[in-house]
Motif scaffolding. Structure first.
Motif, mmCIF file in Angstrom:
data_model
loop_
_atom_site.group_PDB
_atom_site.id
_atom_site.type_symbol
_atom_site.label_atom_id
_atom_site.label_comp_id
_atom_site.label_asym_id
_atom_site.label_seq_id
_atom_site.Cartn_x
_atom_site.Cartn_y
_atom_site.Cartn_z
ATOM 1 N N THR A 1 86.993 27.607 52.231
ATOM 2 C CA THR A 1 87.402 28.024 53.564
ATOM 3 C C THR A 1 87.560 29.550 53.555
ATOM 4 N N PRO A 2 87.499 30.196 54.704
ATOM 5 C CA PRO A 2 87.663 31.655 54.736
ATOM 6 C C PRO A 2 88.991 32.114 54.130
ATOM 7 N N GLY A 3 90.043 31.368 54.352
ATOM 8 C CA GLY A 3 91.340 31.738 53.792
ATOM 9 C C GLY A 3 91.330 31.712 52.274
ATOM 10 N N ARG A 4 90.705 30.698 51.695
ATOM 11 C CA ARG A 4 90.644 30.591 50.237
ATOM 12 C C ARG A 4 89.770 31.686 49.643
ATOM 13 N N VAL A 5 88.714 32.039 50.322
ATOM 14 C CA VAL A 5 87.840 33.114 49.832
ATOM 15 C C VAL A 5 88.604 34.437 49.836
ATOM 16 N N ILE A 6 89.344 34.717 50.893
ATOM 17 C CA ILE A 6 90.113 35.961 50.994
ATOM 18 C C ILE A 6 91.193 36.008 49.920
ATOM 19 N N VAL A 7 91.912 34.908 49.731
ATOM 20 C CA VAL A 7 92.948 34.864 48.702
ATOM 21 C C VAL A 7 92.329 35.044 47.320
ATOM 22 N N GLY A 8 91.179 34.442 47.076
ATOM 23 C CA GLY A 8 90.498 34.616 45.800
ATOM 24 C C GLY A 8 90.092 36.062 45.556
ATOM 25 N N LEU A 9 89.550 36.711 46.584
ATOM 26 C CA LEU A 9 89.168 38.119 46.454
ATOM 27 C C LEU A 9 90.385 39.012 46.209
#
Length: 85
Positions: A26-34
């Motif tokens: 999800t976009p939220g998980r991608v942002i948190v990962g980055l």
């Protein structure tokens, strides 16, 4: 045949418990990962030693260890408060 089992719907359903990449990324998980990767890069780029004063004692330790410890404490506090919501 009922409308739920028509030929056009066959094969589209996912097995129970099977997740696709769309569900996991999800976009939220991608942002948190980055942000986590950027935080780790920042932490490990700061490798010199520094003096840290805790209430009374003064300790000399690598800056990366102090930053990593602070990040872990922040993550634990954030997880605790999100869990309570």
């Amino acid at each position: 045949m009922s409308p739920k089992t028509t030929a056009s719907n066959r094969g589209r359903g996912r097995a129970r418990g099977h997740r696709q990449w769309d569900d996991m990324l999800t976009p939220g998980r991608v942002i948190v990962g980055l942000l986590a990767v950027l935080a780790l890069v920042f932490i490990f780029e700061n490798t010199r030693t520094t003096k840290i004063r805790l209430l009374f004692p003064e300790v000399t330790m690598p800056l990366w260890l102090a930053l990593l410890g602070t990040a872990l404490i922040g993550a634990v506090c954030g997880a605790y408060f999100m869990k309570r919501r």
